[in-house]
Design a protein around this motif. Structure first.
Motif, PDB file in Angstrom:
ATOM      1  N   ASP A 154       0.726  -1.137   0.041  1.00  0.00           N
ATOM      2  CA  ASP A 154       0.076  -0.117   0.118  1.00  0.00           C
ATOM      3  C   ASP A 154       0.767   1.201  -0.039  1.00  0.00           C
ATOM      4  O   ASP A 154       0.299   2.182  -0.566  1.00  0.00           O
ATOM      5  CB  ASP A 154      -0.804   0.038   1.213  1.00  0.00           C
ATOM      6  CG  ASP A 154      -1.969  -1.039   0.996  1.00  0.00           C
ATOM      7  OD1 ASP A 154      -2.126  -1.756   0.234  1.00  0.00           O
ATOM      8  OD2 ASP A 154      -2.676  -1.206   2.094  1.00  0.00           O
ATOM      9  N   HIS A 155       1.931   1.285   0.527  1.00  0.00           N
ATOM     10  CA  HIS A 155       2.774   2.399   0.695  1.00  0.00           C
ATOM     11  C   HIS A 155       3.564   2.660  -0.469  1.00  0.00           C
ATOM     12  O   HIS A 155       4.026   3.855  -0.663  1.00  0.00           O
ATOM     13  CB  HIS A 155       3.918   2.092   2.049  1.00  0.00           C
ATOM     14  CG  HIS A 155       4.569   3.161   2.414  1.00  0.00           C
ATOM     15  ND1 HIS A 155       3.907   4.543   2.624  1.00  0.00           N
ATOM     16  CD2 HIS A 155       6.087   3.518   2.453  1.00  0.00           C
ATOM     17  CE1 HIS A 155       5.175   5.395   2.995  1.00  0.00           C
ATOM     18  NE2 HIS A 155       6.192   4.602   3.062  1.00  0.00           N
ATOM     19  N   ARG A 156       3.719   1.605  -1.226  1.00  0.00           N
ATOM     20  CA  ARG A 156       4.569   1.632  -2.467  1.00  0.00           C
ATOM     21  C   ARG A 156       6.114   2.428  -2.327  1.00  0.00           C
ATOM     22  O   ARG A 156       6.417   3.037  -3.209  1.00  0.00           O
ATOM     23  CB  ARG A 156       3.652   2.300  -3.436  1.00  0.00           C
ATOM     24  CG  ARG A 156       2.612   1.716  -3.995  1.00  0.00           C
ATOM     25  CD  ARG A 156       1.773   2.290  -5.114  1.00  0.00           C
ATOM     26  NE  ARG A 156       0.751   1.472  -5.553  1.00  0.00           N
ATOM     27  CZ  ARG A 156      -0.642   1.781  -5.654  1.00  0.00           C
ATOM     28  NH1 ARG A 156      -0.580   3.021  -4.947  1.00  0.00           N
ATOM     29  NH2 ARG A 156      -1.238   1.137  -5.781  1.00  0.00           N
ATOM     30  N   GLN A 157       6.777   2.246  -1.299  1.00  0.00           N
ATOM     31  CA  GLN A 157       7.966   2.768  -0.857  1.00  0.00           C
ATOM     32  C   GLN A 157       8.893   1.605  -0.614  1.00  0.00           C
ATOM     33  O   GLN A 157       8.242   0.305  -0.604  1.00  0.00           O
ATOM     34  CB  GLN A 157       8.133   3.822   0.024  1.00  0.00           C
ATOM     35  CG  GLN A 157       7.220   4.933  -0.101  1.00  0.00           C
ATOM     36  CD  GLN A 157       7.888   5.867  -0.964  1.00  0.00           C
ATOM     37  OE1 GLN A 157       9.075   5.715  -1.062  1.00  0.00           O
ATOM     38  NE2 GLN A 157       7.230   6.619  -1.764  1.00  0.00           N
ATOM     39  N   ASP A 158      10.186   1.757  -0.589  1.00  0.00           N
ATOM     40  CA  ASP A 158      11.162   0.663  -0.242  1.00  0.00           C
ATOM     41  C   ASP A 158      11.056   0.418   1.284  1.00  0.00           C
ATOM     42  O   ASP A 158      11.744  -0.606   1.760  1.00  0.00           O
ATOM     43  CB  ASP A 158      12.496   1.195  -0.618  1.00  0.00           C
ATOM     44  CG  ASP A 158      12.505   1.070  -2.024  1.00  0.00           C
ATOM     45  OD1 ASP A 158      11.804   0.440  -2.877  1.00  0.00           O
ATOM     46  OD2 ASP A 158      13.548   1.549  -2.484  1.00  0.00           O
ATOM     47  N   VAL A 190       8.021   2.443   6.871  1.00  0.00           N
ATOM     48  CA  VAL A 190       7.199   3.753   7.085  1.00  0.00           C
ATOM     49  C   VAL A 190       8.219   4.866   6.456  1.00  0.00           C
ATOM     50  O   VAL A 190       9.491   4.843   6.579  1.00  0.00           O
ATOM     51  CB  VAL A 190       7.517   3.948   8.688  1.00  0.00           C
ATOM     52  CG1 VAL A 190       6.699   5.525   9.178  1.00  0.00           C
ATOM     53  CG2 VAL A 190       6.696   2.844   9.478  1.00  0.00           C
ATOM     54  N   GLY A 191       7.550   5.812   5.811  1.00  0.00           N
ATOM     55  CA  GLY A 191       8.152   7.022   5.111  1.00  0.00           C
ATOM     56  C   GLY A 191       9.036   6.537   3.882  1.00  0.00           C
ATOM     57  O   GLY A 191       8.868   5.357   3.417  1.00  0.00           O
ATOM     58  N   ASN A 192       9.975   7.314   3.780  1.00  0.00           N
ATOM     59  CA  ASN A 192      10.819   6.884   2.406  1.00  0.00           C
ATOM     60  C   ASN A 192      12.223   6.750   2.800  1.00  0.00           C
ATOM     61  O   ASN A 192      13.057   6.682   1.796  1.00  0.00           O
ATOM     62  CB  ASN A 192      10.728   7.904   1.311  1.00  0.00           C
ATOM     63  CG  ASN A 192      11.005   9.408   1.715  1.00  0.00           C
ATOM     64  OD1 ASN A 192      11.417   9.463   2.951  1.00  0.00           O
ATOM     65  ND2 ASN A 192      10.868  10.291   0.810  1.00  0.00           N
ATOM     66  N   LEU A 239       8.065  -8.908   1.139  1.00  0.00           N
ATOM     67  CA  LEU A 239       9.174  -9.258   2.336  1.00  0.00           C
ATOM     68  C   LEU A 239      10.398  -9.627   1.714  1.00  0.00           C
ATOM     69  O   LEU A 239      11.509  -9.568   2.519  1.00  0.00           O
ATOM     70  CB  LEU A 239       8.383  -9.939   3.417  1.00  0.00           C
ATOM     71  CG  LEU A 239       7.366  -9.228   4.335  1.00  0.00           C
ATOM     72  CD1 LEU A 239       6.716 -10.155   5.331  1.00  0.00           C
ATOM     73  CD2 LEU A 239       7.998  -8.010   5.065  1.00  0.00           C
ATOM     74  N   GLN A 240      10.241 -10.635   0.801  1.00  0.00           N
ATOM     75  CA  GLN A 240      11.649 -11.253   0.297  1.00  0.00           C
ATOM     76  C   GLN A 240      12.312 -10.244  -0.379  1.00  0.00           C
ATOM     77  O   GLN A 240      13.736  -9.972  -0.177  1.00  0.00           O
ATOM     78  CB  GLN A 240      11.154 -12.128  -0.755  1.00  0.00           C
ATOM     79  CG  GLN A 240      10.675 -13.711  -0.203  1.00  0.00           C
ATOM     80  CD  GLN A 240      10.249 -14.615  -1.311  1.00  0.00           C
ATOM     81  OE1 GLN A 240      10.764 -14.607  -2.355  1.00  0.00           O
ATOM     82  NE2 GLN A 240       9.391 -15.395  -0.710  1.00  0.00           N
ATOM     83  N   LYS A 241      11.627  -9.142  -1.076  1.00  0.00           N
ATOM     84  CA  LYS A 241      12.575  -7.959  -1.999  1.00  0.00           C
ATOM     85  C   LYS A 241      12.999  -7.131  -0.655  1.00  0.00           C
ATOM     86  O   LYS A 241      14.179  -6.615  -0.871  1.00  0.00           O
ATOM     87  CB  LYS A 241      11.625  -7.526  -2.736  1.00  0.00           C
ATOM     88  CG  LYS A 241      11.242  -8.113  -4.008  1.00  0.00           C
ATOM     89  CD  LYS A 241      10.292  -7.604  -4.936  1.00  0.00           C
ATOM     90  CE  LYS A 241       9.937  -8.366  -6.108  1.00  0.00           C
ATOM     91  NZ  LYS A 241       8.790  -7.663  -6.522  1.00  0.00           N
TER      92      LYS A 241
END
Length: 145
Positions: free
Chosen positions: A49-53, A56-58, A88-90
């Protein structure tokens, strides 16, 4: 919120070797169920959902390092635990490649291995536990002195 949930699982894994012998298998099943049916799906959804790496945050946060450590601890219990969690693997691969974390994960670093039988004996000796401190059903600490 993530850190607290991850800490709960981390504590269970850390104390799992001190389970009563007859409950060790049951407690491991409980730990793996908590990881795969509760915590990992929440973190997988957060990453999706966050579409970040990061969770929380970036940028890297405490939640990310805690998640990384819990993944490693859970994999020590069951190496295939992340099979149903591609994000989670990535995440694990990405975090593991951060220079300082990668260095920490190398053999000879300060990262402590899981407790083995010799370590358990040492813990019992240090704390003067005759039968040891065991977790009963992963919820009650029972100390026999």
């Amino acid at each position: 919120m993530y850190v607290e949930g991850l800490k709960d699982l981390s504590d269970m894994i850390m104390f799992w070797p001190l389970s009563l012998p007859e409950e060790k298998e049951m407690n491991l099943a409980y730990i793996l169920a908590r990881a795969t049916t509760r915590l990992f799906p929440i973190c997988e959804k957060a990453l999706r959902d966050h579409r970040q790496d990061f969770l929380v945050g970036n940028r890297l946060s405490w939640a990310d390092t805690q998640q990384s450590e819990v993944i490693l601890m859970t994999e020590e219990c069951k190496p295939s635990v992340l099979l149903g969690f591609p994000l989670l693997q990535k995440f694990k691969a990405r975090i593991s490649h951060i220079l300082t974390i990668n260095k920490f994960l190398q053999p000879g670093s300060q990262r402590k291995p899981p407790l083995d039988e010799e370590s358990i004996k040492t813990v019992k000796n240090i704390f003067k536990l005759e039968r040891g401190m065991f977790l009963k059903n992963m919820s009650t600490a029972v100390a026999k002195y």
